[in-house]
Structures are given as structure tokens and as C-alpha cells.
Design a protein around this motif. Structure first.
Motif, PDB file in Angstrom:
ATOM      1  N   ASP A  53      -4.468   1.978   4.914  1.00  0.00           N
ATOM      2  CA  ASP A  53      -3.735   3.240   4.927  1.00  0.00           C
ATOM      3  C   ASP A  53      -3.072   3.409   3.563  1.00  0.00           C
ATOM      4  OD1 ASP A  53      -1.798   5.195   5.165  1.00  0.00           O
ATOM      5  OD2 ASP A  53      -1.300   4.684   7.238  1.00  0.00           O
ATOM      6  N   SER A  54      -3.554   4.368   2.788  1.00  0.00           N
ATOM      7  CA  SER A  54      -3.043   4.532   1.423  1.00  0.00           C
ATOM      8  C   SER A  54      -1.566   4.910   1.412  1.00  0.00           C
ATOM      9  CB  SER A  54      -3.856   5.595   0.684  1.00  0.00           C
ATOM     10  OG  SER A  54      -5.188   5.193   0.585  1.00  0.00           O
ATOM     11  N   GLY A  55      -1.153   5.698   2.396  1.00  0.00           N
ATOM     12  CA  GLY A  55       0.249   6.091   2.485  1.00  0.00           C
ATOM     13  C   GLY A  55       1.153   4.880   2.637  1.00  0.00           C
ATOM     14  N   LYS A  56       0.741   3.974   3.539  1.00  0.00           N
ATOM     15  CA  LYS A  56       1.497   2.732   3.733  1.00  0.00           C
ATOM     16  C   LYS A  56       1.538   1.928   2.441  1.00  0.00           C
ATOM     17  CE  LYS A  56       0.786   1.532   8.507  1.00  0.00           C
ATOM     18  NZ  LYS A  56      -0.105   0.854   9.427  1.00  0.00           N
ATOM     19  N   GLN A  57       0.405   1.913   1.750  1.00  0.00           N
ATOM     20  CA  GLN A  57       0.332   1.077   0.553  1.00  0.00           C
ATOM     21  C   GLN A  57       1.252   1.610  -0.545  1.00  0.00           C
ATOM     22  OE1 GLN A  57      -3.563   0.314  -1.140  1.00  0.00           O
ATOM     23  NE2 GLN A  57      -2.829  -1.632  -1.956  1.00  0.00           N
ATOM     24  N   VAL A  58       1.332   2.937  -0.669  1.00  0.00           N
ATOM     25  CA  VAL A  58       2.238   3.527  -1.659  1.00  0.00           C
ATOM     26  C   VAL A  58       3.671   3.069  -1.355  1.00  0.00           C
ATOM     27  CG1 VAL A  58       3.258   5.691  -2.447  1.00  0.00           C
ATOM     28  CG2 VAL A  58       0.779   5.508  -2.177  1.00  0.00           C
ATOM     29  N   ALA A  59       4.044   3.098  -0.065  1.00  0.00           N
ATOM     30  CA  ALA A  59       5.385   2.654   0.326  1.00  0.00           C
ATOM     31  C   ALA A  59       5.602   1.189  -0.032  1.00  0.00           C
ATOM     32  CB  ALA A  59       5.590   2.874   1.818  1.00  0.00           C
ATOM     33  N   HIS A  60       4.561   0.367   0.185  1.00  0.00           N
ATOM     34  CA  HIS A  60       4.686  -1.061  -0.144  1.00  0.00           C
ATOM     35  C   HIS A  60       4.921  -1.260  -1.643  1.00  0.00           C
ATOM     36  CE1 HIS A  60       2.185  -2.211   3.663  1.00  0.00           C
ATOM     37  NE2 HIS A  60       3.448  -1.969   3.944  1.00  0.00           N
ATOM     38  N   VAL A  61       4.156  -0.517  -2.444  1.00  0.00           N
ATOM     39  CA  VAL A  61       4.290  -0.643  -3.896  1.00  0.00           C
ATOM     40  C   VAL A  61       5.695  -0.212  -4.321  1.00  0.00           C
ATOM     41  CG1 VAL A  61       3.507   0.286  -6.116  1.00  0.00           C
ATOM     42  CG2 VAL A  61       1.833  -0.406  -4.404  1.00  0.00           C
ATOM     43  N   GLN A  62       6.174   0.899  -3.729  1.00  0.00           N
ATOM     44  CA  GLN A  62       7.509   1.380  -4.086  1.00  0.00           C
ATOM     45  C   GLN A  62       8.588   0.386  -3.679  1.00  0.00           C
ATOM     46  OE1 GLN A  62       7.252   5.256  -2.313  1.00  0.00           O
ATOM     47  NE2 GLN A  62       6.627   6.220  -4.240  1.00  0.00           N
TER      48      GLN A  62
END
Lengths: 338, 368
Positions: A92-101
Motif C-alpha cells: 500500500d503506497s499510502g501506508k509506505q509514505v506514512a512510514h517514510v514520513q
């Protein structure tokens, strides 16, 4: 009654806040020598411990599970690197963006990202870059140059090598069936492309059927059974990963036809059920080790935190597995006891 | 459902009767259509015994899940976690085989106990905690899959061992009998023999059809799904019936687990992924109503046969996967519409009303 619950909740919240505060204070100042109050902003001080964050796109695939195991192993080789728990974005790219942030907020010293998709992760990588956090992009690319190093294999090359082996195995031509991963996945598209390029060397080699088997062994068994039921003359099965190659082998073996054709896989994981063992056992004619890049990523992380420069683009070699070198390669890549 | 057709215009009532009949026979009609398509396009190959047993065998584990799901659907519930339960049960059985070296006849009951425990958890959540079945089993779909991945470390577990000379032999011949393509039971006694997953699926269907039609428990399942309040008032222990059906669905998923592991000679951490959708589709095509109270195991068996043979026919004709998805989805829609003949009259009345002909209002009222 209610006030008791409330009091407990407040106490718990306070405890968590204190714990979080402790964690941050122990992490930021580093060794007493530098002693700066805001360690993250002051130049590149020598610290006793550098924090590495790794955002994985998906832990469920065996290849990525293996990557995680290897990365943990190789990071441990550098005593001053500390790997935070690997985050799993579950495709899930959305989840991954949150993880990176999250990692950016935690001010990690180096960030490793295996993007689920290039476009959505580009902005997140850019943010990390703006926050002066060195980023290692592992396995799949992003659409920005603002990273320190890209490390990855080449799926077109993996497909091409498989095609070259097919040409070698079928000198007088023959019929090939192809088992594909999920059709929209970039590795599928690239492996298919490379394979077709390579078999074009011999026009007598024809792909007579191709189907999506979603990277899964049992899907491949079912599809292969349908092909065998049609009494197609199959000389070679090319599967874009090893589980599908082994699923096809299983279907052929069920009909006693496994000796009449050759099987080629890809991935070459050193796990009991993986492709290297299957080559050793004569089930697969060959497979190709698609490198995880874990060793190179750990090395680059260590170099980056110590202010050294690393090569911007590192494309890794695809290694062919043959019956001759299979045992050695298994020993080399077996991380189960490391 | 019973209604007099006295005040309904003749044409409509005929339509209604025809559709209602079609609805009750739809499974068989669908089966005939699929088989005909197979014979017409790929006759010689399609009817081959090996092809048919392989096709049904590949679907058998999903078919067994469908039986469990049907029981749950009959009580007006739903179980989205059966695919994950199958995955975890297959992982547990492969580990018991390759690491603990247990006999397959120990593994099978243990896998069923594991499945039953998972089902019991679903049942307890939906009844005692009163969580909606959709939400409860959506949550456990995630939980059971997570446990599966965690215990396996995301790496598949094989059920075969490599010999010194490089050949692969099953860890246990008996275990492989559960599902490896080409391994048949009673070979020589009954010609080519019976492919175990097919046999297991058929036996499960017979047992549960008998339970539903011949036992008090079976009648209670229909009663709970038909009208829960009425069932409770007439002395049925609704909570117990509901817990029992979820537990049975888990038990069947546990039973299907080793079959699935044997089928691919390994337990994959992704095994059973999205199987719940095939299982629910089989039940619905077979006539089970998601509103509860209506459906049979025979219907689900036919529904599963339609899905697997359709898959086979489309595969043999090299129809693209994208088109296959479209066709399978449309078939589910057609099946559901055929189950509700009254839908046709109310829809036609609505169309007529929309075009300003209000002489059919009484029809509308009747059919809602």
C-alpha cells in the motif's frame, strides 16, 4: 469508577510520554564527546550509534522476507549501525509514505526505501532529502534524483538470461509456455520483455501459450494442468519466478511428463523450497539469482553515515544457477543460521 | 414466498412462474451450459477423466470452504476468514509434518482442531461480543493471515525431502495422497482410482447435506436464518447454533488445509489468499441466499462445479484472465437475479410506472 478509569488512562498516557521522551533523549545526543543539544542539526558529528530506518513495500513475498533477513544480518556487521524495526507497507503506497514520513520525524541517520510504486513515493523521498537524511533506494526506483544511492537488480537482464538459457537448451527450436506473475507488476513486464528479446535469437523457438499465475505455485499447477490436458507439445516452461516453475513441474510430474520438458525459474532464493535446491535436485534446468542488494545497502548505509560518498547507481549482477554451482551458491546465500 | 397469482396479470404471473422455476433449477441449468460449452469447444480434451479430476481437484479445497461458508450463510451470517484459516491450517500441517515428523493421520485431526478453534473464535466474537459477522471475520481474515506469516517467517514450508541422489521424495507418501496431482486412491481397484481431493470434497458435501436435511441441528440452522426471533421464541438456542456453524466452517477450513499443502507440495504463506471469495461465489451461485434461511449443500456443490469447470473451459480455450474475471463476475450477478423471480415483476412495474402507466400499481404492491 469512571474517575478511576480516567486516572488510569492519564497515568498510562503520562508513562508513555515519559518513555518516548527517554527514548528520544538517549538517541539524539549520541556520545558525550559531541554533546550538542541538537545532534541532528549540527554538521556530521561522530556518534557512537547511527540509526537506520528501512521501509519495506511488502513483507509477504518470500523474496522480500529474505531481503529483510539479509539486511538485518549485514547491518549487524557494522557495530555502530542500529536498524529500527523494518516497516511493512503491505503493498500500500499510502501506508509506505506514512512510514517514510515517520522515519523522517524520528530523524534517522540514514533511510532505506524499497518503493512499492515509484510515483507515490517520490515526494516522500524528496522530503527525506530536504530533511538532509541520506536515502538509499533499494530494488525499485523513484522519479527524483534526490537520493544518495540506488541499488537494485535488473529484471530485463534476469529475463534475458533466462531467454539465453532457453536458446541454449533448445538448439533446434521448440515450444515454450510462459507463466507470468501479476500482469501489472513491473518485474513481470521486464522479465517478459527480456525473455522475448533473448529467444528472438532463434526464430524456431515459439511461445505457444502464456498465462498469469500471480507468482503462486498452486495457480501455476492448475494452469499447467490445463495446458497438459490440451496435449500441447511443450519443450520448455519459462516461469517468471521459482514457485511457479515448481508448480508447473509438479503438474508435469503428476502425469509422468516431467522428463519430456525443461523448466526455467527465476529468483534463486536459498531456502529449502527455493529455486537453488530445485536446480540441485534436477527439477529446474536453471534459475537466476535476483539479488536482494541487502549487503550493498548495508555497506552504503555505513559509508553514508560516516560522510563517505557512494556510487549513485549500483545495478547488481544477475547470477545464473547451474547444477554445478548450485551447492556453493546455496551455502553462500543461506541465511537461516546467520 | 407463497402467493396467489389471482390479481396479477396473466403474462406477468407466467413469467414469474417460469423465472421461479428457473431459479430453483438454475444450478443445474448453469452446469449444463458450462459442460455444453466445454464439449462444443474442446470436447475430446474436456471430457477426459484426467482433465475433469484435475479441474475439480484444483478447486476441491475451495469447495470444502464453500460448504462451511454455506452453513454460516444459512444462519444469515458470513465468513470472510475461511481463506486465511485454510492458509494457517496448511502451514500448521506442513510444519507438523516436516519439523515434528508426525503421521498424516495425526496431522489431519490436529489441523481440524486448529481450524475449529479459529472458527470458535469467530463464533464467540459474533455472538457473545455481538460483532457483525462481516466485521468480525474481516478482522480475523487479517489476524489468521498474520499468524500464518509470523510462524512461517514468510517462507514456504515444503512437504518433500531431497535424497542424496538428487531425487525428491514426499516426506510422507500418505500425506501427499491428500492432494498431489496424479496421486490416486484405490488405483487398480477402481480403474484410474479416485483423486483424493475430489473424494474428500464429495464426502464433505454428502455428510453436511445429511446433517442439514436429516438432523434437528440442521433444521435449527434454517430456522435461525429464516427468522431469528421466531427461532428463539420456539426454543432454539440461537447463540449455540451460530457458534456451531462458525466452528464447523473453521473445522472444514482446517480439513482443507492439509489438502492444499499436499496439492502444491508446500505450504505457502500466501496459500488460500482470496479463496473466501470463490467459496462465497460457489454458495451464491448454488442458490444460498445471503439473507439466510435458503440454500443447500447440493446447490453449493453444483455452484463449485460450475466455477471450476468454467475455469477449466475458459483455460482450455486460452481465454485471457481479464475476460475470465468479467465472465465469472457476471455469472454471479445472473445467479443472484435468478434466485429472486419477484425482482423481475417489481422491476417491470417500476419501468412501467416510470413511463406513466399506473395500471400495474397493485402488482408492485404485491411483489414488494
Amino acid at each position: 469508577m469512571r474517575s478511576k478509569v480516567l486516572a488510569f488512562g492519564v497515568a498510562a498516557a503520562l508513562a508513555m510520554a515519559v518513555a518516548a521522551g527517554c527514548a528520544s533523549t538517549t538517541e539524539t545526543p549520541g556520545s558525550g564527546a559531541t554533546g550538542g543539544a541538537s545532534g541532528s542539526e549540527s554538521g556530521a558529528p561522530t556518534k557512537s550509534e547511527y540509526v537506520v530506518g528501512y521501509s519495506q513495500s511488502n513483507n509477504a513475498e518470500p523474496y522480500r522476507a529474505q531481503l529483510n533477513i539479509q539486511l538485518e544480518h549485514f547491518i549487524k556487521q557494522y557495530p555502530d549501525l542500529k536498524l529500527l524495526p523494518i516497516t511493512d507497507a503491505q503493498q500500500d503506497s499510502g501506508k509506505q509514505v506514512a512510514h517514510v514520513q515517520n522515519f523522517i520525524q524520528q530523524k534517522v541517520d540514514v533511510l532505506i526505501v524499497s518503493p512499492n510504486e515509484a510515483a507515490p513515493l517520490t515526494a516522500a523521498v524528496q522530503q527525506a532529502c530536504d530533511a538532509k537524511i541520506p536515502v538509499i533506494v533499494l530494488d525499485r526506483t523513484v522519479n527524483t534524483d534526490c537520493y544518495s544511492s540506488f541499488i537494485g537488480g535488473d529484471n530485463v537482464a534476469a529475463g534475458r538470461k533466462a531467454g539465453e538459457l532457453a536458446v541454449q537448451l533448445l538448439p533446434s527450436g521448440g515450444n515454450v509456455v510462459e507463466l507470468q506473475g501479476i500482469l501489472s507488476n513491473q518485474p513481470q513486464i521486464d522479465r517478459d520483455k527480456g525473455f522475448r528479446e533473448a529467444i528472438a535469437a532463434n526464430p524456431k523457438i515459439k511461445i505457444i501459450q502464456q498465462r498469469e499465475a500471480k507468482w503462486l505455485k498452486e495457480e501455476a499447477t492448475t494452469v499447467m494442468n490445463q495446458w497438459l490436458a490440451q496435449n500441447l507439445k511443450i519443450d520448455l516452461v519459462y516461469a517468471e519466478n521459482d514457485p511457479m516453475a515448481l508448480g508447473a513441474y509438479l503438474a508435469a510430474a503428476g502425469r509422468g511428463q516431467e522428463k519430456a520438458m525443461k523448466f526455467i525459474g527465476t529468483d534463486g532464493l536459498a531456502i529449502p523450497d527455493g529455486g537453488i535446491r530445485a536446480v540441485q535436485q534436477g527439477q529446474l534446468a536453471g534459475t537466476f539469482i535476483y539479488p536482494t542488494g541487502a549487503e550493498e545497502a548495508a555497506k552504503a548505509a555505513n559509508a553514508l553515515v560516516h560522510g563517505e560518498t557512494v556510487e549513485k547507481d549500483q545495478t547488481l549482477e544477475i547470477e545464473g544457477v547451474t547444477p554445478e554451482n548450485a551447492a556453493d551458491l546455496y551455502a553462500k546465500f543461506d541465511f537461516s543460521n546467520k | 414466498m407463497s402467493h396467489s397469482t389471482a390479481d396479477v396479470p396473466n403474462g406477468v404471473s407466467n413469467w414469474r412462474r417460469t423465472l421461479s422455476m428457473l431459479g430453483s433449477l438454475q444450478g443445474y441449468i448453469g452446469l449444463v451450459l458450462v459442460v455444453s460449452a466445454g464439449i462444443l469447444t474442446k470436447g475430446d480434451i474436456f471430457l477426459n477423466q484426467a482433465n475433469l479430476t484435475n479441474a475439480v481437484g484444483a478447486f476441491a479445497s475451495r469447495g470444502i470452504l464453500a460448504v462451511g461458508v454455506t452453513l454460516v450463510i444459512l444462519t444469515a451470517g458470513i465468513d470472510l476468514s475461511v481463506g486465511s484459516m485454510l492458509g494457517l491450517a496448511s502451514m500448521v500441517s506442513a510444519m507438523l509434518l516436516s519439523r515434528a515428523d508426525l503421521s498424516p493421520w495425526m496431522i489431519l485431526p490436529l489441523a481440524m482442531v486448529a481450524g475449529g478453534a479459529m472458527g470458535l473464535f469467530n463464533g464467540a466474537g459474533t455472538t457473545l461480543l455481538r460483532i457483525q459477522p462481516f466485521v468480525m471475520t474481516l478482522a480475523t481474515l487479517s489476524v489468521f493471515r498474520g499468524i500464518d506469516r509470523q510462524i512461517s517467517n514468510n517462507v514456504s514450508v515444503g512437504t518433500q525431502i531431497a535424497q542424496d541422489d538428487g531425487t525428491l521424495t514426499p516426506h510422507s507418501e500418505q500425506f501427499q495422497l491428500f492432494g498431489t496431482p496424479g496421486h490416486n486412491l484405490f488405483e487398480g481397484v477402481l480403474g484410474a482410482g479416485v483423486y483424493y481431493p475430489v473424494l474428500a470434497f464429495v464426502v464433505v458435501c454428502i455428510v453436511f447435506q445429511l446433517i442439514l436435511s436429516k438432523t434437528t441441528f440442521g433444521r435449527h440452522i434454517y430456522a435461525v436464518g429464516g427468522n431469528e426471533t421466531a427461532a428463539r421464541l420456539s426454543g432454539v438456542n440461537v447463540t449455540r447454533v451460530k457458534i456451531a456453524v462458525y466452528t464447523l466452517a473453521g473445522l472444514l477450513a482446517g480439513f482443507a488445509g492439509p489438502i492444499d499443502a499436499a496439492y502444491s507440495a508446500s505450504a505457502d504463506p500466501q496459500a488460500g489468499f482470496s479463496y473466501e471469495l470463490d467459496a462465497i461465489a460457489a454458495a451464491v451461485i448454488g442458490g444460498a441466499s445471503l439473507a439466510g434461511g435458503r440454500g443447500t449443500i447440493i446447490g453449493t456443490f453444483v455452484g463449485a462445479l460450475i466455477l471450476t469447470l468454467l475455469d477449466n473451459v475458459l483455460g482450455l480455450n486460452a481465454v485471457s484472465d481479464n475476460l475470465q474475471l468479467i465472465i465469472k463476475g457476471l455469472i454471479v450477478i445472473v445467479a443472484v437475479v435468478l434466485q429472486r423471480p419477484d425482482l423481475f415483476t417489481s422491476a417491470s412495474a417500476a419501468v412501467r410506472r416510470a413511463f406513466g402507466r399506473d395500471d400495474s400499481t397493485h402488482t408492485t404492491r404485491r411483489s414488494t
